[in-house]
Design an enzyme around this catalytic site. Structure first.
Site, PDB file in Angstrom:
ATOM      1  N   GLU A  13       0.845  -1.205   0.000  1.00 46.83           N
ATOM      2  CA  GLU A  13       0.000   0.000   0.000  1.00 46.83           C
ATOM      3  C   GLU A  13       0.870   1.240   0.000  1.00 46.83           C
ATOM      4  O   GLU A  13       2.041   1.181   0.352  1.00 46.83           O
ATOM      5  CB  GLU A  13      -0.840   0.050   1.296  1.00 46.83           C
TER       6      GLU A  13
ATOM      7  N   CYS B  21      11.288  51.529  -6.267  1.00 46.15           N
ATOM      8  CA  CYS B  21      12.176  50.413  -6.574  1.00 46.15           C
ATOM      9  C   CYS B  21      11.541  49.622  -7.732  1.00 46.15           C
ATOM     10  O   CYS B  21      10.414  49.125  -7.597  1.00 46.15           O
ATOM     11  CB  CYS B  21      12.323  49.559  -5.319  1.00 46.15           C
TER      12      CYS B  21
HETATM   13  S1  IVH Z   1      -0.850   0.551   8.899  1.00 52.47           S
HETATM   14  C1  IVH Z   1      -0.546  -1.495  13.045  1.00 52.47           C
HETATM   15  N1  IVH Z   1      -0.923   1.578   6.509  1.00 52.47           N
HETATM   16  O1  IVH Z   1       2.462   5.296   8.995  1.00 52.47           O
HETATM   17  C2  IVH Z   1      -0.259  -0.827  11.759  1.00 52.47           C
HETATM   18  N2  IVH Z   1      -0.018   2.911   8.249  1.00 52.47           N
HETATM   19  O2  IVH Z   1       4.637   4.447  11.479  1.00 52.47           O
HETATM   20  C3  IVH Z   1      -1.067   0.366  11.520  1.00 52.47           C
HETATM   21  N3  IVH Z   1       0.654   5.162   7.541  1.00 52.47           N
HETATM   22  O3  IVH Z   1       1.232   5.591  12.254  1.00 52.47           O
HETATM   23  C4  IVH Z   1      -0.582   1.244  10.461  1.00 52.47           C
HETATM   24  N4  IVH Z   1       0.062   4.957   5.432  1.00 52.47           N
HETATM   25  O4  IVH Z   1       0.132   6.976  10.427  1.00 52.47           O
HETATM   26  C5  IVH Z   1      -0.569   1.774   7.791  1.00 52.47           C
HETATM   27  N5  IVH Z   1      -1.114   2.356   4.329  1.00 52.47           N
HETATM   28  C6  IVH Z   1      -0.768   2.556   5.597  1.00 52.47           C
HETATM   29  C7  IVH Z   1      -0.206   3.769   6.043  1.00 52.47           C
HETATM   30  C8  IVH Z   1       0.166   3.910   7.386  1.00 52.47           C
HETATM   31  C9  IVH Z   1       0.565   5.764   6.345  1.00 52.47           C
HETATM   32  C10 IVH Z   1       1.215   5.809   8.733  1.00 52.47           C
HETATM   33  C11 IVH Z   1       0.424   5.656   9.998  1.00 52.47           C
HETATM   34  C12 IVH Z   1       1.348   5.021  10.980  1.00 52.47           C
HETATM   35  C13 IVH Z   1       2.686   5.288  10.381  1.00 52.47           C
HETATM   36  C14 IVH Z   1       3.629   4.142  10.656  1.00 52.47           C
END
Ligand code: IVH
Length: 692
Positions: free
Chosen positions: A124, A440
């Site tokens: 993703e 200017c």
């Molecule tokens: S899954 C338990 N999927 O990245 C796992 N996180 O440090 C839950 N993020 O805090 C997160 N895109 O804010 C997941 N496709 C995605 C994401 C995603 C951005 C962010 C999210 C998370 C941080 C990971």
């Protein structure tokens, strides 16, 4: 096609009103879903607004039928002082980050070892925003909480409700209890719009879309948050769903409930497919309308996820691959200093051309003297340039090993490079300014360009190049000079732009048609209303919104020119910085002269009569208007209330000052007003109140 709002007054019974409210809610929700989630709208914005207005009017009349999932509730929340802290039902973990494909290979090896077989993954996009956890109970959005420290976060439900792609109610066969996580983000175009607006009114711009999204979600007034066009993608459900065995199916299910998930997920069965996904998006991300900072790789099978489990901080079944910001090394050859319309000086680095993320980079912004000092960058240095989310590349560091012997710290210029005037730097400001605002050259041209721009006087027969010709021929030195131009004076003027960089020589000349159009455009600008003229004057920090506020409050330019500092800051949303700038502008006799000349030419320097001042007889009084009136429509009544300084509110509370009742006011409203002791007044009594 014009859609007439359905009758919503006395001719409707209570049951009919309830039915209509329900039908409108359903219909508007469907349109929201099509527009924001599917991106396939089926009615025009105008039709949507008409229906929303009809619903608002009905809800104002029948507050007892307002539904919690009503589309009008997206902006209806009251300002909050603090966001209550809420404990997460399932902790909000973060992902372990990796920066190399090698680390992804190791992750895959760990997974395979642990589960004893090949694993299937979902790849993703890693959205660069702000994590959010949404709770839906019986299909209704009941809570939205930020990540916080992962154990507890802030309840920002009211603000999140303003995000149009987040449904207030689920559709289809939704599960009665749902928690879903995702990311709130600000599309780049909105980020740029917001920053332009902020700079116009003298607020510091946000550094990137993520900060802008975070700042927006923490605003106290949901009505302000609505103006920021936030978006959201949902990507994780932290609990089981009946009959669902994979992460991919869980998200597909969520999508069927109207939740916005990504269309760019992919199932990958081996490392080669994962690599391909990563490489494709590393290149493709520049075409997305929002920022992503990497790729997330998740084990698809939910039972395997359980088996792999969690460390204290991260799930063992997922990993993030972070994109490297593309960097290049090159040499800083010189620094130019540009002078903007407001006189702000921007240092710009001239670099030895270098290829970076598909384009040749020759220049990079150095922002201001502080940044130069912080970087300690010197002419001849080998510098690292990076292209972040921003379009203009920036210098992020220096390879000190390659610093040429004898390189000296940069001496920021102390005089304007265009007119030689000593520069000034106001306390608390990062930028140096050339104070010679009226003489200017780049400032003069910049002010003229601003004056003719679309949102100002909208003289589209003039443009940057033509302004330059007029200026170079000594015909315009300030905005009032434009109105002294005649066909004879401008016909035949021309400018030759010599051939450069393989481009042919270019000749701009004012022939018959061009000259005619210019004169006509200038003439037509005399119809531009006063608030836009005020904006067009180019007073520092007086952007479009501020100009409107000042124009409405002071009614004409003479009142504004005579206003004291205290009078200025008494205007809603006008702070000290703006007030000082207005005073400084009008202190200059040259500016008075320009205003007088514009006035003499017939440029609008006062509000049109119809919006002219009336005494604030209803100052701060709040009204609930209900029923049908004899001599005015309900809208006219509401307009009158506002014109005389009062406020319209939709439902009765102990804070309401008056209920203005027409025929057939709903009995529930009457009862409520009586119970709370809010006076009920008639149309006639209201007319008495505003009689001067
Ligand atoms: S899954 C338990 N999927 O990245 C796992 N996180 O440090 C839950 N993020 O805090 C997160 N895109 O804010 C997941 N496709 C995605 C994401 C995603 C951005 C962010 C999210 C998370 C941080 C990971």
């Amino acid at each position: 096609m014009t859609i007439e709002p359905q009758p919503n007054d006395n001719c409707m019974t209570k049951e009919e009103a309830k039915k209509r409210i329900d039908a409108l809610c359903e219909e508007l929700q469907e349109h929201n879903y099509r527009y924001y989630v599917l991106a396939q709208p089926s009615i025009s914005d105008y039709e949507f607004d008409q229906k929303l207005k009809e619903l608002e009017a009905l809800e104002a009349q029948y507050p007892e039928f307002v539904r919690p999932d009503s589309p009008t509730r997206r902006v209806g929340g009251e300002p909050t002082r603090e966001f209550p802290t809420v404990r997460h039902k399932h902790p909000m973990l973060s992902l372990s980050n990796s920066y190399s494909l090698e680390e992804i290979r190791e992750f895959d090896a760990r997974v395979r070892k642990s589960v004893g077989k090949e694993a299937e993954y979902v790849c993703e996009l890693k959205y660069d925003g702000l994590a959010i956890s949404l709770t839906y109970e019986n299909g209704l959005l009941t809570q939205a909480v930020t990540r916080g420290d992962g154990v507890q976060g802030d309840d920002v439900t009211q603000n999140v409700k303003t995000v149009r792609s987040i449904p207030l109610r689920l559709r289809g066969d939704f599960t009665p209890e749902l928690e879903i996580r995702g990311e709130i983000l600000m599309p780049r175009a909105e980020f740029e719009r917001l920053n332009r607006e902020r700079e116009e009114i003298g607020n510091a711009p946000f550094a990137n879309p993520r900060n802008a999204a975070a700042g927006s979600l923490k605003m106290q007034d949901p009505k302000e948050v609505t103006k920021r066009k936030l978006d959201a993608f949902l990507y994780y459900i932290p609990h089981e769903l009946p009959g669902i065995k994979t992460h991919y199916d869980a998200l597909k299910k969520a999508k069927s409930w109207g939740l916005k998930t990504s269309d760019n997920m992919a199932i990958c069965r081996n490392m080669a497919q994962i690599m391909e996904y990563i490489n494709d998006w590393d290149k493709g991300r520049q075409h997305l309308p929002y920022d992503i900072d990497g790729i997330v790789i998740k084990v698809n099978d939910l039972a395997l996820q359980q088996q792999l489990g969690y460390t204290a901080k991260n799930p063992r079944w997922a990993i993030a691959y972070k994109f490297k910001a593309e960097q290049a090394e090159t040499i800083l050859e010189s620094i130019d200093y540009q002078v903007g319309r407001t006189g702000a000086i921007t240092p710009v680095a001239n670099l030895r051309p270098v290829l970076l993320a598909g384009t040749t980079v020759k220049r990079a912004s150095l922002h201001n003297a502080d940044i130069i000092a912080q970087l300690d960058v010197r002419i001849g240095d080998t510098v690292y340039v990076e292209k972040g989310g921003e379009i203009i590349p920036k210098i992020v560091g220096i390879n000190f090993d390659k610093r040429p012997a004898g390189a000296q710290p940069v001496q920021f210029i102390d005089r304007c490079p265009k007119c030689g005037t000593p520069l000034v730097r106001q306390e608390g400001e990062a930028a140096h300014y050339c104070p010679n605002e009226d003489d200017c050259p780049p400032q003069i041209k910049g002010k003229l360009e601003h004056f003719i721009s679309r949102k100002a006087m909208n003289i589209d027969s003039l443009g940057e190049g033509k302004i330059e010709i007029l200026y170079d021929h000594g015909l315009v030195k300030n905005i009032a000079d434009l109105y002294d131009l005649t066909y004879d004076r401008i016909f035949g003027l021309e400018k030759v732009i010599p051939a450069e960089n393989g481009k042919k020589e270019k000749r701009i000349s004012f022939r018959e048609k061009t000259a005619e159009n210019i004169i006509r455009g200038i003439e037509q600008s005399k119809n531009v209303p006063f608030p836009r003229v005020l904006y067009a004057l180019g007073i520092r920090y007086v952007g479009e919104t501020v100009a409107k506020k000042l124009a409405v409050y002071f009614k004409n330019i003479d009142n504004l020119m005579a206003a004291s500092f205290d009078e200025l800051i008494a205007v809603e949303e006008i702070g000290e910085k703006i007030a000082e700038s207005v005073i400084r502008f009008f202190q200059k006799p040259a500016h008075h002269e320009i205003v007088e000349r514009l006035k003499a030419h017939g440029v609008q320097m006062q509000l049109e009569k119809k919006t002219e001042a009336v005494p604030a007889l209803l100052q701060d009084k709040s009204f609930v208007v209900s029923g049908v009136f004899e001599r005015h429509s309900r809208n006219e009544i509401k307009e009158l209330i506002e014109r005389y300084g009062g406020k319209n509110v939709s439902s009765i509370s102990s804070k309401t000052d008056y209920v203005l009742a027409g025929a057939n006011m709903g009995p529930a409203k009457k009862q409520k007003a009586e119970k709370l002791g809010v006076p009920i007044i008639s149309e006639k009594e209201f007319e008495e109140m505003i009689r001067r």
